[in-house]
Design an enzyme around this catalytic site. Structure first.
Site, PDB file in Angstrom:
ATOM      1  N   LEU A  76     -17.911  -2.220  -0.261  1.00 27.67           N
ATOM      2  CA  LEU A  76     -18.758  -1.210  -1.259  1.00 27.67           C
ATOM      3  C   LEU A  76     -18.217  -1.645  -2.543  1.00 27.67           C
ATOM      4  O   LEU A  76     -18.423  -0.865  -3.552  1.00 27.67           O
ATOM      5  CB  LEU A  76     -18.632   0.097  -0.835  1.00 27.67           C
ATOM      6  N   TYR A 132       0.789  -1.074   0.097  1.00 28.65           N
ATOM      7  CA  TYR A 132       0.107   0.122   0.185  1.00 28.65           C
ATOM      8  C   TYR A 132       0.897   1.451   0.041  1.00 28.65           C
ATOM      9  O   TYR A 132       1.793   1.255   0.899  1.00 28.65           O
ATOM     10  CB  TYR A 132      -1.002  -0.020   1.142  1.00 28.65           C
TER      11      TYR A 132
END
Length: 319
Positions: free
Chosen positions: A196, A45
């Protein structure tokens, strides 16, 4: 008791969406103010710029005085990354960036099938014996591969996986039949990522080009991956149907997705939802939705009907 929340950091770093340590610090404070303490990061990340999120977390000393608990994932998605010496080098560098002696959970982020899983598992066990982490996690592995880790742990007395990060949301429910029975039998917690669907439930429209730089941008690796998962006619139809029933109750798609996952899915005590965000406003909104109660029964029934209609087109539960 509501399912736990874990704050992700895949968008954090100078080359991520959350670009400054000050902005990230405010996000951590907001998350903590809601009574949450569990953080998740990874070598990877933000995508394409390894180590930046870990560096921010280390500079903020997030585990000082027990304010947060912290998980990370070793270098993955590269052939040979899970060779024993490569795992050890990755963890050494990661702990240095994080400015800690150990993390709460250490994950193998994704299968490296160019290296024997036994070699990788043995290396993880050695790090466990050295006190580099408290819990062993795996992510994105196939069901038979999960069972392999359990069997090796029993055979050799090695550390067994105690948690699994996997794809799980309204349009991605294959984990319910393919993985969850294994987890329940072997006491493995399930941490659901992409609740989501990377914004598919609210930000993507059929036959409209996705925003440049967003999670579905086809010029990026993540965008290509996400499009492969979700850009299917049946899934676009599912989102549209979700929007229709949500309008009747004044509940947006993202709220339906998060509230369904926390209150109506097969997640239970000990499981968790990984909460994402691109900015503090988005996190505030997501936490607000997650703090709301169960959905009206009609919406839950529509969600189940949607799944019956799309399950053959849904993304795989593992890589």
């Amino acid at each position: 008791m509501p399912v736990d929340l874990i704050l992700g950091s895949n968008n954090v770093g100078p080359n991520g969406k959350v670009k400054t340590i000050e902005d990230f610090s405010a996000i951590l404070d907001l998350f903590h103010s809601h009574g949450n303490i569990h953080l998740d990061t990874a070598y990877l990340y933000p995508a394409g710029h390894p180590g930046q999120a870990e560096t921010f977390l280390g500079d903020l000393q997030v585990t000082k005085d027990g304010k947060f608990i912290l998980d990370t994932k070793v270098r993955s998605f590269e052939d040979g990354a899970h060779a024993a010496d490569e795992i050890c080098k990755s963890v050494e560098a990661q702990l240095k960036r994080l400015k800690v002696d150990k993390v709460h959970t250490l994950y193998l982020h994704a299968p490296d099938r160019t290296v024997s899983f036994e070699e990788s598992h043995k290396a993880i066990n050695e790090l466990y014996k050295q006190g580099k982490f408290e819990r062993f996690g795996i992510s994105n592995y196939q069901p038979d591969e999960v069972l392999g880790f359990v069997e090796r742990a029993n055979k050799y007395g090695w550390v067994a996986p105690s948690c699994y990060e996997g794809l799980y949301n309204i349009c991605s429910r294959r984990a319910e039949t393919e993985l969850l029975p294994i987890f329940r039998e072997h006491n493995i917690a399930f941490y659901a990522y992409s609740p989501l669907a990377s914004g598919f439930f609210s930000n993507i429209k059929r036959n409209e080009p996705p925003p440049a730089g967003g999670p579905f941008d086809p010029t990026t690796f993540n965008g290509q991956y996400n499009q492969g998962w979700f850009f299917k006619d049946a899934l676009f139809t599912a989102v549209e149907e979700l929007g229709k029933v949500g309008e009747e109750y004044g509940i947006p798609n993202n709220a339906i997705a998060l509230r369904w996952l926390r209150h109506h899915s097969q997640l239970t005590d000990g499981d968790a939802i990984l909460v994402g965000y691109s900015n503090i406003g988005q996190l505030k909104q997501n936490l607000e939705y997650l703090g709301q109660g169960p959905l009206p029964q009609q919406i839950v029934e529509v969600v189940d009907k949607i799944w019956d209609a799309i399950k053959d087109d849904a993304p795989e539960a593992a890589m």
